[in-house]
Design a protein around this motif. Structure first.
Motif, PDB file in Angstrom:
ATOM      1  N   GLU A   1       0.813  -1.218   0.000  1.00 52.27           N
ATOM      2  CA  GLU A   1       0.000   0.000   0.000  1.00 52.27           C
ATOM      3  C   GLU A   1       0.851   1.275   0.000  1.00 52.27           C
ATOM      4  OE1 GLU A   1      -3.821  -1.434   2.594  1.00 52.27           O
ATOM      5  OE2 GLU A   1      -1.851  -1.462   3.527  1.00 52.27           O
TER       6      GLU A   1
ATOM      7  N   TYR B   1      -8.015 -13.799   5.454  1.00 56.34           N
ATOM      8  CA  TYR B   1      -8.148 -12.622   4.593  1.00 56.34           C
ATOM      9  C   TYR B   1      -6.977 -12.552   3.624  1.00 56.34           C
ATOM     10  CZ  TYR B   1      -9.847  -7.997   3.312  1.00 56.34           C
ATOM     11  OH  TYR B   1     -10.380  -6.939   2.628  1.00 56.34           O
TER      12      TYR B   1
ATOM     13  N   ASN C   1      -5.562 -10.168   0.450  1.00 59.55           N
ATOM     14  CA  ASN C   1      -5.574  -9.075  -0.518  1.00 59.55           C
ATOM     15  C   ASN C   1      -5.184  -9.548  -1.919  1.00 59.55           C
ATOM     16  OD1 ASN C   1      -6.443  -6.635   0.873  1.00 59.55           O
ATOM     17  ND2 ASN C   1      -4.641  -6.916   2.152  1.00 59.55           N
TER      18      ASN C   1
ATOM     19  N   THR D   1     -16.547   8.448  -6.657  1.00 54.64           N
ATOM     20  CA  THR D   1     -15.784   7.264  -6.276  1.00 54.64           C
ATOM     21  C   THR D   1     -14.901   6.881  -7.448  1.00 54.64           C
ATOM     22  OG1 THR D   1     -17.568   6.532  -4.812  1.00 54.64           O
ATOM     23  CG2 THR D   1     -15.939   4.893  -5.465  1.00 54.64           C
TER      24      THR D   1
ATOM     25  N   GLY E   1      -8.248  -2.538  -2.653  1.00 52.36           N
ATOM     26  CA  GLY E   1      -8.592  -1.441  -1.758  1.00 52.36           C
ATOM     27  C   GLY E   1      -8.340  -0.047  -2.271  1.00 52.36           C
ATOM     28  N   GLN E   2      -7.901   0.112  -3.516  1.00 54.84           N
ATOM     29  CA  GLN E   2      -7.558   1.438  -4.000  1.00 54.84           C
ATOM     30  C   GLN E   2      -8.768   2.124  -4.619  1.00 54.84           C
ATOM     31  OE1 GLN E   2      -3.845   1.895  -6.319  1.00 54.84           O
ATOM     32  NE2 GLN E   2      -4.975   3.351  -7.593  1.00 54.84           N
TER      33      GLN E   2
ATOM     34  N   HIS F   1     -18.369  -3.236   5.182  1.00 51.93           N
ATOM     35  CA  HIS F   1     -16.942  -3.492   5.066  1.00 51.93           C
ATOM     36  C   HIS F   1     -16.170  -2.340   5.690  1.00 51.93           C
ATOM     37  CE1 HIS F   1     -13.390  -5.528   3.560  1.00 51.93           C
ATOM     38  NE2 HIS F   1     -14.185  -6.462   3.036  1.00 51.93           N
TER      39      HIS F   1
ATOM     40  N   GLY G   1     -12.273  -0.387   5.601  1.00 54.69           N
ATOM     41  CA  GLY G   1     -11.257  -0.126   4.598  1.00 54.69           C
ATOM     42  C   GLY G   1     -10.107   0.649   5.196  1.00 54.69           C
ATOM     43  N   SER G   2      -8.912   0.411   4.671  1.00 52.75           N
ATOM     44  CA  SER G   2      -7.762   1.179   5.130  1.00 52.75           C
ATOM     45  C   SER G   2      -6.725   1.249   4.025  1.00 52.75           C
ATOM     46  CB  SER G   2      -7.138   0.558   6.387  1.00 52.75           C
ATOM     47  OG  SER G   2      -6.557  -0.692   6.083  1.00 52.75           O
ATOM     48  N   MET G   3      -6.159   2.406   3.880  1.00 52.89           N
ATOM     49  CA  MET G   3      -4.975   2.642   3.067  1.00 52.89           C
ATOM     50  C   MET G   3      -4.112   3.595   3.892  1.00 52.89           C
ATOM     51  SD  MET G   3      -4.996   0.952   0.147  1.00 52.89           S
ATOM     52  CE  MET G   3      -4.097   1.759  -1.191  1.00 52.89           C
TER      53      MET G   3
END
Length: 364
Positions: free
Chosen positions: A30, A59, A61, A96, A132-133, A198, A200-202
Motif C-alpha cells: 500500500e 483474509y 488481498n 468514487t 482497496g484502491q 466493510h 477499509g484502510s490505506m
C-alpha cells in the motif's frame, strides 16, 4: 484462478476461504508503487496457498487482485472501467474513483505519543488496486450503504445481496460468532444486531460502512489517519444510537400491482403432515411460508420462469417449491424438496409418502 494459485473458485476468493497468503511478497504494497509488482504472478508468494482451499477464513488481498484480473479478462477491459460502468455509474457514485480527484483530504500518520503527524504517500498500486484502491466521499458511501440495504436491479438484487450476507466459512468461536465474512461483505454481531458492510484502510485513511437491515439504518465513518480510531465500533455505535432513539418507521401498506387469481388461490392454510403453515403471496409473485407452530419450517420463495419457486432462506434455501395438480387440473398439494403440503392434515387427496391408514383419524 491461474497465476500459480491452483484451482480456486470465485466464491472462495470473495469469501476469503481460498487459503491464499494475506499479503503479496515484497515491501508494504500500500506504500509502494505498483511497478514493483507489474504482473499478476508478482503478487503471489511461492507457495501461494497457505491453507487448504475452502476450509477456513484467511483474509487475502492478493485474492482480490485475482478477482480484479478475472473481471478484466471476462469484460475485455480494465477492471476499473468495468466497475465504473456496471456498479458506480448506475448507483450514482460520481465521486468514487481509482485515484484521488480534487478537492480531497490528505492522509496522515499520527504520532502515538504526541500531537504531530506525517503525510502518507499516495501510490497507484497497479494490479493490487482491486484490493482497496478506491477514493470516495461520505455522500457516495451513503448511496453505497443504501444499495447494500435495498439492492438495485441495475446492479444486484436484494435477494443476491441476502446471499452475500450468509457466512462463507464456519465461526472461529466455539459457541457462535461475533464477526464473520460472507461474499465480499464483512459481518458483525453487536448490540443484538446483525451488521454487514466493510471496513477499509490505506496509508493515511480509515473507513467503515455498516448496515443494519432490521433498523433500515447505516453508518459511514471516515478518518484520515493510518491507524487509531476503531471505525467499526464507531459505526456500530452510531447504528445502535439511531436504532434505540429513532425506531424504524414501518413501510406504508401498498397493494400488489397485479393479482394472478391462480396464485391468490394458493394462499392460506397448508399442512406438512399435521403441522399447519400459512402461505402468503408477496411482490413479484414471491411466496412466503410461515409455520403456525414453534417446530415448523418457514421460508421465502422466489418465483422462477418455469412456474416453480426457489427457497431463499431457512431449511428450504435453494429447494424447489412445485404446485402439483390432479388429473383434472385442480391443485393436489405443494411439493417443497419432496415435502408434501396438503390443505388438510395428511390430506387424503395428496400424494402422502407412505400412504394413509385406511381407518383415517380416530380416537382410541
Amino acid at each position: 484462478a491461474g497465476a500459480g494459485a491452483g484451482a480456486l473458485t470465485i466464491a472462495q476468493l470473495l469469501g476469503h476461504t481460498s487459503g491464499l497468503a494475506s499479503e503479496p511478497p515484497g515491501p508494504w504494497w500500500e506504500r509502494t508503487p505498483g511497478t514493483l509488482r507489474p504482473l499478476l504472478d508478482d503478487v503471489l508468494h511461492e507457495p501461494a496457498v497457505r491453507h487448504p482451499a475452502g476450509r477456513r477464513f484467511h483474509y487475502s488481498n492478493p485474492g482480490f487482485a485475482l478477482l480484479g484480473a478475472l473481471v478484466s479478462r471476462l469484460r475485455g477491459q480494465p477492471w476499473g472501467d468495468a466497475l465504473h460502468e456496471e456498479v458506480l455509474a448506475p448507483l450514482g457514485l460520481t465521486r468514487t474513483t481509482l485515484s484521488p480527484q480534487a478537492p480531497h483530504a490528505g492522509g496522515f500518520g499520527v504520532h502515538p505519543w504526541a500531537d504531530v503527524m506525517v503525510p502518507e504517500p499516495l501510490e497507484d498500486t497497479g494490479v493490487m488496486a482491486p484490493a482497496g484502491q478506491l477514493w470516495s466521499t461520505a455522500a457516495d458511501l451513503s448511496r453505497w450503504a443504501a444499495f447494500l440495504a435495498q439492492g438495485d436491479k441495475a446492479v444486484l438484487s436484494a435477494d443476491t445481496l441476502a446471499e452475500m450476507r450468509q457466512p462463507a466459512s464456519g465461526p472461529d468461536e466455539a459457541d457462535g460468532w461475533t464477526t464473520s465474512y460472507g461474499l465480499g461483505l464483512q459481518l458483525r454481531r453487536q448490540d443484538g444486531r446483525l451488521l454487514y458492510g466493510h471496513l477499509g484502510s490505506m496509508p493515511g485513511f480509515l473507513a467503515a460502512v455498516l448496515v443494519s437491515q432490521r433498523d433500515d439504518v447505516a453508518a459511514v465513518v471516515l478518518a484520515n489517519v493510518t491507524a487509531g480510531p476503531a471505525v467499526a465500533l464507531i459505526a456500530a455505535d452510531l447504528i445502535r444510537i439511531v436504532g434505540e432513539h429513532e425506531p424504524r418507521i414501518p413501510d406504508p401498506w401498498r397493494p400488489l400491482p397485479a393479482v394472478d387469481p391462480a396464485l391468490l388461490a394458493l394462499t392460506g392454510l397448508w399442512h406438512w403432515g399435521p403441522s399447519p403453515h400459512l402461505l402468503h403471496l408477496r411482490a413479484d409473485r414471491g411466496l412466503e411460508l410461515i409455520p403456525q407452530s414453534q417446530t415448523g419450517r418457514g421460508a421465502r420463495f422466489r418465483a422462477e420462469a418455469d412456474g416453480t419457486w426457489t427457497g431463499l432462506d431457512g431449511y428450504y434455501a435453494g429447494e424447489t417449491l412445485r404446485v402439483v395438480r390432479a388429473p383434472d387440473g385442480a391443485v393436489s398439494h405443494l411439493d417443497i424438496g419432496t415435502f408434501v403440503f396438503s390443505r388438510t392434515p395428511y390430506g387424503p387427496d395428496a400424494d402422502i409418502p407412505g400412504g394413509l391408514d385406511p381407518g383415517g383419524w380416530r380416537t382410541y
